[in-house]
Structure formats: C-alpha cells, structure tokens
Design a protein around this motif. Sequence first.
Motif, PDB file in Angstrom:
ATOM      1  N   TRP A  98     134.972 100.634  34.258  1.00  0.00           N
ATOM      2  CA  TRP A  98     134.720 100.472  32.820  1.00  0.00           C
ATOM      3  C   TRP A  98     133.695  99.358  32.586  1.00  0.00           C
ATOM      4  O   TRP A  98     132.714  99.532  31.877  1.00  0.00           O
ATOM      5  N   ILE A  99     133.940  98.212  33.214  1.00  0.00           N
ATOM      6  CA  ILE A  99     133.037  97.064  33.063  1.00  0.00           C
ATOM      7  C   ILE A  99     131.633  97.396  33.576  1.00  0.00           C
ATOM      8  O   ILE A  99     130.640  96.955  32.995  1.00  0.00           O
ATOM      9  N   SER A 100     131.551  98.207  34.615  1.00  0.00           N
ATOM     10  CA  SER A 100     130.233  98.552  35.175  1.00  0.00           C
ATOM     11  C   SER A 100     129.370  99.331  34.182  1.00  0.00           C
ATOM     12  O   SER A 100     128.151  99.397  34.331  1.00  0.00           O
ATOM     13  N   LEU A 101     129.989  99.909  33.178  1.00  0.00           N
ATOM     14  CA  LEU A 101     129.260 100.703  32.170  1.00  0.00           C
ATOM     15  C   LEU A 101     128.771  99.865  30.992  1.00  0.00           C
ATOM     16  O   LEU A 101     128.007 100.356  30.158  1.00  0.00           O
ATOM     17  N   ILE A 102     129.208  98.619  30.910  1.00  0.00           N
ATOM     18  CA  ILE A 102     128.851  97.755  29.782  1.00  0.00           C
ATOM     19  C   ILE A 102     127.615  96.943  30.160  1.00  0.00           C
ATOM     20  O   ILE A 102     127.682  96.092  31.037  1.00  0.00           O
ATOM     21  N   ASN A 103     126.501  97.221  29.501  1.00  0.00           N
ATOM     22  CA  ASN A 103     125.270  96.472  29.796  1.00  0.00           C
ATOM     23  C   ASN A 103     124.325  96.508  28.601  1.00  0.00           C
ATOM     24  O   ASN A 103     124.527  97.275  27.659  1.00  0.00           O
ATOM     25  N   ARG A 104     123.307  95.659  28.661  1.00  0.00           N
ATOM     26  CA  ARG A 104     122.350  95.524  27.550  1.00  0.00           C
ATOM     27  C   ARG A 104     121.649  96.835  27.224  1.00  0.00           C
ATOM     28  O   ARG A 104     121.456  97.168  26.059  1.00  0.00           O
ATOM     29  N   GLU A 105     121.231  97.566  28.251  1.00  0.00           N
ATOM     30  CA  GLU A 105     120.484  98.808  28.011  1.00  0.00           C
ATOM     31  C   GLU A 105     121.332  99.825  27.262  1.00  0.00           C
ATOM     32  O   GLU A 105     120.840 100.489  26.347  1.00  0.00           O
ATOM     33  N   ASN A 106     122.602  99.955  27.640  1.00  0.00           N
ATOM     34  CA  ASN A 106     123.483 100.892  26.931  1.00  0.00           C
ATOM     35  C   ASN A 106     123.633 100.494  25.469  1.00  0.00           C
ATOM     36  O   ASN A 106     123.597 101.343  24.580  1.00  0.00           O
ATOM     37  N   VAL A 107     123.811  99.200  25.227  1.00  0.00           N
ATOM     38  CA  VAL A 107     123.938  98.736  23.836  1.00  0.00           C
ATOM     39  C   VAL A 107     122.651  99.029  23.070  1.00  0.00           C
ATOM     40  O   VAL A 107     122.689  99.578  21.964  1.00  0.00           O
ATOM     41  N   LYS A 108     121.507  98.688  23.653  1.00  0.00           N
ATOM     42  CA  LYS A 108     120.226  98.934  22.978  1.00  0.00           C
ATOM     43  C   LYS A 108     120.057 100.414  22.629  1.00  0.00           C
ATOM     44  O   LYS A 108     119.617 100.756  21.534  1.00  0.00           O
ATOM     45  N   ASN A 109     120.391 101.293  23.567  1.00  0.00           N
ATOM     46  CA  ASN A 109     120.276 102.731  23.320  1.00  0.00           C
ATOM     47  C   ASN A 109     121.224 103.192  22.210  1.00  0.00           C
ATOM     48  O   ASN A 109     120.854 104.007  21.373  1.00  0.00           O
ATOM     49  N   GLN A 110     122.436 102.658  22.200  1.00  0.00           N
ATOM     50  CA  GLN A 110     123.415 103.062  21.196  1.00  0.00           C
ATOM     51  C   GLN A 110     123.079 102.505  19.813  1.00  0.00           C
ATOM     52  O   GLN A 110     123.458 103.096  18.802  1.00  0.00           O
TER      53      GLN A 110
END
Length: 158
Positions: free
Chosen positions: A41-53
């Motif tokens: 779960w933690i491995s999926l949390i990152n800046r790029e994912n947030v920026k895209n969302q």
Amino acid sequence: MITLISPSTNTKIIEKIVEIHTKCIKETNSQYYNNKQIDEWISLINRENVKNQLKNTTWILLRENNEIIGFAQYSKKDKSIYQIQITPSKQRKGYGRQIYEYIENDFRRNNINEIQLMSTLNALPFYNSLGFNITKKKNFKLKSVKIKMFEMKKVLLT
C-alpha cells in the motif's frame, strides 16, 4: 481552515500529502491489515500519483495554525469520496468530520443527492457515524495483494 488545491500546487504541499497518507497507513491502517498489505500500500503512495490524481479529482487541505493536518480527495462527477486522511496525532478530534461536512456541502451545492466511497476496516465506524451504509464487501487489489474494504453509500436528504 479548508482550502482547495490544484494541479499547479507546489511540491512541498504534495510532499506533505504523501507524508500524511503514509503515516496514516503505517500508524492507523496497520492495526487492521498485515505487513505485506501495508508495505505494498505504502509503495503506491508517491508525488507522481498525487500530481496525476490532482488533474481529475478535487483535493482539499485542512490546516490548523497554518500547518497541514489533513486532506481529502473526491469527485462530484463520480459522486465519490476517495479518501479523507488526518495525520494520526490529530485523529479522533473532529477534523475528519469537518472535512466530510465540507465535502457534503459541496455535493449539496451541486445538487448531488448521494455519496459513495470505499471504506477501509479502520474507517468503517467513522463513516457509519456519518450516516453511510455498507452496500458491498470487497477485496480491493493493490498490486499483488488484496485488502478488505467496504463499498458504502449515503443518500443526501433535502
């Protein structure tokens, strides 16, 4: 104070979102899910994912004394709340409810009459207290592992 953020939000704010989300998973969700689930779960949390969302969903920040203590992600188009996260040291003090009420008011202003979401095991009592009902149990796939979650729905009465 609750504020909207946009895709042009500065990197420090996005890093704070990632930090809070990671802390919530490590400190709160870890009481309900195993180490393998938490690590993935933690491995999926990152800046790029947030920026895209940020491009496709609404994000809000909650500040206390100018410090970011929580955030939420939702979509009026999908009639969905994707997440409400409060830094663990500030949980159970009414901040999650404050964010939720902001979102519900935004839905009502836009004539949306229901809200749906996927709840983690630890958040189930919180969403029940807000009037959400379970519509389906679900094993949500992260990458290779699944986590138990609940689809929930609330009808907004006029």
